[in-house]
Structures are given as C-alpha cells and as structure tokens.
Write an enzyme that holds these catalytic residues in place. Structure first.
Site, PDB file in Angstrom:
ATOM      1  N   LYS A  23     100.213 -56.146   9.102  1.00  0.00           N
ATOM      2  CA  LYS A  23      98.497 -57.024   9.071  1.00  0.00           C
ATOM      3  C   LYS A  23      98.348 -57.062   8.039  1.00  0.00           C
ATOM      4  O   LYS A  23      98.250 -57.213   6.801  1.00  0.00           O
ATOM      5  CB  LYS A  23      97.660 -55.825  10.053  1.00  0.00           C
ATOM      6  CG  LYS A  23      96.030 -56.219  10.292  1.00  0.00           C
ATOM      7  CD  LYS A  23      95.463 -54.623  10.448  1.00  0.00           C
ATOM      8  CE  LYS A  23      94.231 -55.120  11.133  1.00  0.00           C
ATOM      9  NZ  LYS A  23      92.934 -53.864  12.077  1.00  0.00           N
ATOM     10  N   SER A  44      92.033 -49.492  15.787  1.00  0.00           N
ATOM     11  CA  SER A  44      93.177 -50.497  15.511  1.00  0.00           C
ATOM     12  C   SER A  44      94.085 -50.684  15.886  1.00  0.00           C
ATOM     13  O   SER A  44      95.129 -51.615  15.841  1.00  0.00           O
ATOM     14  CB  SER A  44      92.178 -50.733  14.640  1.00  0.00           C
ATOM     15  OG  SER A  44      90.940 -51.933  14.441  1.00  0.00           O
ATOM     16  N   SER A  91      91.998 -54.087  15.955  1.00  0.00           N
ATOM     17  CA  SER A  91      92.205 -55.385  15.069  1.00  0.00           C
ATOM     18  C   SER A  91      93.528 -56.047  14.848  1.00  0.00           C
ATOM     19  O   SER A  91      93.503 -57.073  13.991  1.00  0.00           O
ATOM     20  CB  SER A  91      91.370 -55.492  13.886  1.00  0.00           C
ATOM     21  OG  SER A  91      91.450 -54.599  13.459  1.00  0.00           O
TER      22      SER A  91
END
Length: 453
Positions: A84, A186, A162
């Site tokens: 990420k 997330s 996210s």
C-alpha cells in the site's frame, strides 16, 4: 494453482516459494509472469500506481544467484508482493495518495517491508490508497479511482479502502500477497469487498514505523504514539489463502513476541460469541444471514454485552479531537477530503483527550469480559458498493462509508486482532466476509477459527 497459460499467476505463496527454493522455477520467471499480468490488468483496475520493475528484476536475479549458491533465502522465496502506498519503500515512490508527496522516494524501507524482503519476497509495486488512507473508498486526485476486479453482476464496484488498491492487486493476481494498513477497517473491509483473507494484528505485533503520515527522523518515518493514528493503525497482510496470510503475518511479527502455531489450537475448548453487527447501524440482511451461518458452524453463543455498541462512537469521538499536525507539516497541496478534515480540526482541552483514552481502557476491559475467547461479527453493513457511490441504503437508512464500517471501527478502537475470511456471497454473487476477533496476542486463535470457516 497454475494459471491456464502455464504461468505462475494465481499460484499461492507457499507453492511459489517451494518451487523457487527447489529450483523448479526461477524467481525471475515468476516475476516476469506477474509483471506481464500487471501490464495486462492494471490499465483496467488502476490498482498499482508505481511499478518497481527495475528493482524487482535485480532482486529476482540476486535471489536466483543466492539459491544457486545453496543459500537459505527465506520462506517467501521469489514471491511477488505489493505494498500500500502509505508504507515507505526504499527506492520506490511513496505518495500516500497525496500531491504533497507526489515525488517522495524514501531511502529506507518500513520495517515490515524490510521483513518481507529478508524473507525472500520480491516487491513489484505500490498500490493505490485514498489520500493518507482517510477514506473507505479508494480514489484520490493524484491517481483516480481503483476498480474492484470482481464484477459478478456486471456493475463496476469499489474494492473498498483504504487498502483498496492492495486488495484489487492481490485479488486480480497482480501480486501474490500484499501489505495494507488498518485504522478503521482498511485491510478488513477491502478483503470483504474482494473475497480475500486479511489480518488486523494486535497493536504492536507488527512494527508500525514507516507509515505516512508520521514523524520524519532523518531517513526514517516514525510512528507518533501521541496520536490516535499512531496508536491504533497497524500494518497487516492480505492474501488469497488463509495459509498465505498466516505465513506473511509470521514473517512480519516482531521477534520479541512469541508466535503460536494456529494448528495447536483446540477449537472445542473455545468460548465463541457472535453478534449481527456492532449494534449502532443496520446491517444488510444477506450479510447477517451469512455471519449467523458461520456462527452456527462454530457453535457460537449470542453476544449479550454492551461494550461493543460503544466502540464505534468512541472511535469517532477520538478521531474528532485529533489536530492532524502530522499531515499539516507535510505541506498544503491536499485534496478536498483532507482539506475538509484539516479545516475541522481544533485545539482541545488535554484533560478531555485523556478522559477519552481512559474510556477506551475501560471499554477494552469490559469487552474482554463479555466476548469470550472469540467474537464473530460482520465486517460491514454492505457488500462492495458501486463505483462512485458515497451513500448506501440499508433497511431504509442511508449510511456513509464510515457508518457502514461501524463493526470494524468498534474493533479498531480496542486494538484487538481480527481475521477476515469469506463465508458466503450475496444473491448477486458479491463476497461476504466475517470478522473473527480474538483476545490480545491471540492471532493464532483467530486464524484457527477462521480456518474452520
């Protein structure tokens, strides 16, 4: 499993690592297959925002050389992974989805990334995230929207957030496993949206340094324990199989903490409870039915406590007293969501903040007394939403994405470990995940229960 064309795309991490270690295939060949797959799929999905091709080729060549010399290269030998874009990667751009960091190239890996590389894994790219991870839907002004690779009903959908870019990359086979971050859900919510397995570890099991925003210190980005973000956000694995998620978690787990094999858990001795949600927002009936079915297979008793229903509100209240100084110090070129969040920030009485954290301590104590060994509950109120939607109807009530994640936020504020596995699907074919929450440092228990499901 093998891809239909004979490539290694779609294979699990343990199969790849075993084959690379035994010289049945080179790390370079496995990498080539995945780089080709990124080039084929990423234009449609917009999951990988920076491809680390040159660095990955060098790493794979070096790994093959070391294996040729008979060296032990680690349990993830030759396994392509993505990270990420909130997590620092040495020599690879790390933007946190923000124009303020558009050209940021760290010189030091986050400890979690360093652990993956030391275990033989090959970094192939960075994945999309909403700016600073501050949304449950993955899009930003810098890179745009990420698309869920699953479309069983023909509707373009979000992979959640996210860690939505990470979920889309792993679910589509562009990488084998990945590292996401989890603050309010997330890694759990995107796994639910894409049919993956993920783990939010106990706070502290995985070294949290290297996440943006943080405290710049020379070449490093450190976690600020004085902030809610610094206290509650974790780095966790995402994978297509539970065994791979467990393997990555073991690689990430800080050495000072003992690792217990999930296979050693006697499920018959566990006290398992379940809840149809956190108790503050409605949950889609298909999701409740799937979670109830999973709870039934475990012989779970209904959760009868009160602490769970207080967690989401406390998460929101703690978030509301944040000043976000760590973001402010990075610049001014922010998107609408972050600009709005910063404008709403205010100085508050330190005594109020301390009272809120005291409430958290009391809440954790009560929940541990109510939940038994394991608590099973939904990940979210909704399945993967249509791309671009911001409000979601559940039982006649309109929910924002943050309200739809109430069951995740209620667990986040406690710092307890949570494993997500798929347990069913909606009538339209969308995956439904379930949270398996365990007591602190008992990821092995959550993993064992999840394996049963």
């Amino acid at each position: 499993m093998w891809g239909n064309d004979g490539s290694w795309v779609g294979s699990d991490a343990q199969t790849i690592a075993r084959a690379v270690t035994n010289r049945e295939v080179s790390a370079s060949q496995v990498l080539d297959d995945h780089l080709a797959h990124i080039k084929a799929r990423n234009p449609e999905l917009n999951a990988v925002v920076t491809v680390a091709e040159d660095q990955a080729i060098r790493a794979a060549d070096d790994l093959d050389t070391r294996i040729g010399r008979g060296e032990d290269v680690g349990p993830l030998a030759g396994v392509p992974f993505t990270v990420k874009d909130l997590i620092a990667t040495a020599g690879v751009r790390t933007t946190a989805g923000s124009r303020a960091l558009e050209h940021n190239v760290p010189s030091v890996d986050a400890p979690a990334v360093a652990a993956m590389r030391a275990a033989g894994a090959i970094l192939v790219g960075k994945t999309n995230t909403p700016e600073f991870g501050a949304s449950g839907l993955t899009h930003n002004d810098l890179f745009g929207y990420t698309v869920n690779p699953l479309r069983p009903d023909g509707v373009a959908r979000s992979p959640g957030g996210s860690s939505g870019g990470e979920a889309a990359a792993v679910a589509s086979g562009m990488s084998v496993v990945g590292l996401g971050t989890d603050f309010g859900g997330s890694v759990r919510w995107p796994a639910h949206c894409t049919g993956l397995r993920s783990v939010r570890p106990t706070i502290g099991r995985v070294d949290p340094d290297g996440q943006y925003p943080g405290v710049p210190s020379g070449d490093h980005v450190l976690t600020n324990p004085a902030t809610m973000h610094g206290t509650l956000q974790t780095i966790g694995p995402m994978a297509r199989t539970l065994d791979d998620a467990a393997l990555v978690l073991r690689v990430l787990s800080s050495r000072q903490y003992h690792w217990t094999d999930p296979a050693s858990v006697d499920l018959s001795r566990l006290d398992v409870t379940w809840a149809p949600g956190d108790g503050t927002v409605p949950v889609d009936t298909e999701i409740v039915a799937a979670v109830a079915g999973a709870a039934g297979r475990l012989g779970a008793r209904p959760y009868r406590g009160a602490a769970l229903s207080e967690g989401n509100d406390l998460f929101g209240t703690l978030r509301a007293v944040e000043t976000h100084t760590d973001i402010i110090e990075l610049g001014t070129d922010f998107g609408t969501n972050i600009a709005t969040m910063l404008a709403a920030a205010r100085d508050v009485d330190r005594r109020l903040v301390e009272r809120l954290w005291a409430q958290r301590a009391e809440l954790v104590h009560r929940l541990l007394g109510e939940m038994g060994d394991v608590l099973v509950l939904p990940v979210a109120s909704i399945p993967a939403p249509p791309l671009g939607d911001e409000l979601f109807d559940v039982g006649g009530q309109s929910l924002t994405w943050s309200q739809a994640l109430a069951s995740c936020r209620a667990i986040s504020v406690t710092g307890l470990p949570s494993v997500v596995v798929p347990v069913g699907s909606t009538r339209s074919g969308l995956p439904i995940g379930v949270q398996v929450v365990a007591r602190p440092w008992c990821e092995h228990v959550a993993l064992a229960v999840a394996a049963r499901l």
